[in-house]
Enzyme design. Structure first.
Site, PDB file in Angstrom:
ATOM      1  N   GLY A  32      -6.501  18.121   7.696  1.00  0.00           N
ATOM      2  CA  GLY A  32      -6.178  17.691   8.999  1.00  0.00           C
ATOM      3  C   GLY A  32      -6.195  16.372   9.398  1.00  0.00           C
ATOM      4  O   GLY A  32      -6.085  15.971  10.722  1.00  0.00           O
ATOM      5  N   SER A  64       7.709   4.960   2.435  1.00  0.00           N
ATOM      6  CA  SER A  64       6.791   3.759   2.141  1.00  0.00           C
ATOM      7  C   SER A  64       6.961   3.807   0.562  1.00  0.00           C
ATOM      8  O   SER A  64       7.129   4.803  -0.155  1.00  0.00           O
ATOM      9  CB  SER A  64       5.390   4.085   2.410  1.00  0.00           C
ATOM     10  OG  SER A  64       4.643   5.151   1.670  1.00  0.00           O
ATOM     11  N   ASN A 101       9.072   8.768   0.222  1.00  0.00           N
ATOM     12  CA  ASN A 101       8.035   9.435   0.594  1.00  0.00           C
ATOM     13  C   ASN A 101       7.924   9.642   2.051  1.00  0.00           C
ATOM     14  O   ASN A 101       8.207   8.891   3.125  1.00  0.00           O
ATOM     15  CB  ASN A 101       6.653   8.423   0.410  1.00  0.00           C
ATOM     16  CG  ASN A 101       5.361   9.293   0.636  1.00  0.00           C
ATOM     17  OD1 ASN A 101       5.352  10.424   0.538  1.00  0.00           O
ATOM     18  ND2 ASN A 101       4.332   8.538   0.694  1.00  0.00           N
ATOM     19  N   HIS A 112       1.142  -2.421  10.369  1.00  0.00           N
ATOM     20  CA  HIS A 112       1.883  -0.972  10.939  1.00  0.00           C
ATOM     21  C   HIS A 112       2.085  -1.110  12.479  1.00  0.00           C
ATOM     22  O   HIS A 112       1.321  -0.736  13.246  1.00  0.00           O
ATOM     23  CB  HIS A 112       0.929   0.101  10.632  1.00  0.00           C
ATOM     24  CG  HIS A 112       1.410   1.556  10.702  1.00  0.00           C
ATOM     25  ND1 HIS A 112       1.433   2.052   9.463  1.00  0.00           N
ATOM     26  CD2 HIS A 112       2.103   2.208  11.629  1.00  0.00           C
ATOM     27  CE1 HIS A 112       2.277   3.260   9.705  1.00  0.00           C
ATOM     28  NE2 HIS A 112       2.606   3.380  10.878  1.00  0.00           N
ATOM     29  N   GLY A 134      -1.488   7.872  -1.538  1.00  0.00           N
ATOM     30  CA  GLY A 134      -0.819   7.635  -2.700  1.00  0.00           C
ATOM     31  C   GLY A 134      -0.055   8.575  -3.428  1.00  0.00           C
ATOM     32  O   GLY A 134       0.619   8.494  -4.793  1.00  0.00           O
ATOM     33  N   GLU A 173       6.066  -0.140   3.805  1.00  0.00           N
ATOM     34  CA  GLU A 173       5.923   0.949   4.514  1.00  0.00           C
ATOM     35  C   GLU A 173       6.099   0.608   6.004  1.00  0.00           C
ATOM     36  O   GLU A 173       6.367  -0.535   6.618  1.00  0.00           O
ATOM     37  CB  GLU A 173       4.699   1.681   4.268  1.00  0.00           C
ATOM     38  CG  GLU A 173       3.275   0.678   4.607  1.00  0.00           C
ATOM     39  CD  GLU A 173       2.115   1.315   4.201  1.00  0.00           C
ATOM     40  OE1 GLU A 173       2.204   2.329   3.618  1.00  0.00           O
ATOM     41  OE2 GLU A 173       0.959   0.892   4.867  1.00  0.00           O
ATOM     42  N   ASP A 204      -2.676   2.550  12.398  1.00  0.00           N
ATOM     43  CA  ASP A 204      -1.251   2.973  12.662  1.00  0.00           C
ATOM     44  C   ASP A 204      -0.935   3.489  14.122  1.00  0.00           C
ATOM     45  O   ASP A 204      -0.323   4.386  14.660  1.00  0.00           O
ATOM     46  CB  ASP A 204      -0.771   4.115  11.805  1.00  0.00           C
ATOM     47  CG  ASP A 204      -1.497   3.937  10.250  1.00  0.00           C
ATOM     48  OD1 ASP A 204      -1.491   2.840   9.976  1.00  0.00           O
ATOM     49  OD2 ASP A 204      -1.767   4.873   9.502  1.00  0.00           O
TER      50      ASP A 204
END
Length: 327
Positions: A83, A167, A147, A283, A107, A213, A30
């Protein structure tokens, strides 16, 4: 003589470690990129948010993460968060670097998008300090069919900040932000930008199978271009990730593909998908440096057991649509 030899060995080891910290084809997920003072900085998913720097977008140095410890608000807000922060978005707005980031567990839609700001991205600068502003957008199971992950800040022609994100569930969302870009503007203004029909809906807290997403909006010519990732990431050799795009004359849509199909109805023109060398690609983000547009994204490397790697490719345009001419 022995002391001199020992010192040379130490200096040699330090030099080797410094060289080892510089890598190509770095392991990221990402990624987003920005440039300050001739140095490119990549921010990516990782513990505390992973950061890499480069002077040429080819050889990269690992930097310290943004957060040394998880934000306290996030640990309290999202059960199971420890984290590992997802999908940052970096931009320069109103005199500060704005870094939006995602807090979630896989999820689930008990998620939140946080914001940290900094005067500079140079870790050696006296002004380097990340200030965390806490949550900007939150999604709650049973309340929201969306989300709060994968943020992307976009500024419209009136210098109004908006945040695209989302997403799965019922798709990619956009919300108007307050002028400081730290809160949702009131009264709230929301749009759905893209979605994929869900043939097997999940519960109120699970994603189901509407696999879309990672929105990224890029202004070019007379259009806003919405890039999004479809199908499944994060499965190594079984990843089916691919990038699709639509465009609109207005920021809030509707976004249509080449065939005129709305992205809210499953449309989206294919830009790039996996092949024998890359199991999946996606992404993405788009940036312009020195008059050249670049597509930055991650791919699952077939030559490295499906591990996620950084890719940076020049983005070209034909008939006002983005195209890639890969070697």
């Amino acid at each position: 003589m022995r002391l001199t030899f020992f010192l040379l060995l130490i200096l040699g080891a330090v030099k080797l470690r410094a060289q080892d910290s510089l890598q190509t084809n770095i392991p990221v997920h990402d990624p987003v990129i920005i440039r300050e003072g001739g140095v490119y900085y990549v921010f990516a998913t990782g513990r505390g948010i992973a950061v890499w720097s480069s002077k040429n977008m080819q050889t990269w140095k690992k930097e310290r993460p943004v957060f040394s410890t998880p934000p306290e608000w996030a640990v309290k807000a999202v059960p199971g968060f420890k984290g590992h922060i997802w999908a940052p978005d970096i931009s320069h707005y109103d005199g500060l670097y704005h870094l939006y980031y995602s807090i979630s567990t896989f999820g689930k839609n008990r998620s939140a998008i946080g914001l940290a700001t900094n005067q500079t991205l140079d870790p050696a600068s006296p002004g380097y300090h990340w200030t965390d502003h806490g949550p900007v957008v939150e999604s709650i199971p049973g309340r929201d069919e969306w989300n709060a992950i994968d943020p992307n800040l976009i500024i419209d022609g009136q210098q109004q900040p908006w945040l695209a994100f989302g997403s799965f569930w019922n798709g990619i969302k956009m919300v108007k932000l307050a002028p400081d870009a730290r809160h949702i503007a009131q009264p709230q203004t929301w749009f759905t930008l893209a979605s994929v029909p869900r043939t097997r809906p999940g519960s109120d807290s699970t994603a189901g199978n509407g696999a879309i997403e990672a929105p990224f909006i890029f202004k070019k010519f007379d259009y806003f271009y919405l890039f999004a990732s479809y199908d499944y990431c994060c499965r190594g050799e079984k990843s089916t990730y691919k990038m699709r795009v639509g465009r609109s004359k207005t920021l809030t849509g509707p976004y249509l593909d080449r065939d005129g199909k709305p992205m809210t109805q499953g449309g989206g023109t294919l830009l790039l998908e996996g092949n024998a060398d890359w199991h999946g690609v996606g992404h993405n983000a788009v940036y312009t440096f020195d008059g050249v547009d670049y597509l930055i994204f991650h791919g699952y490397d077939a030559k490295d057991k499906g591990r996620s790697r950084l890719r940076v490719e020049q983005l070209d345009w034909q008939d006002a649509w983005p195209v890639l001419h890969l070697k």
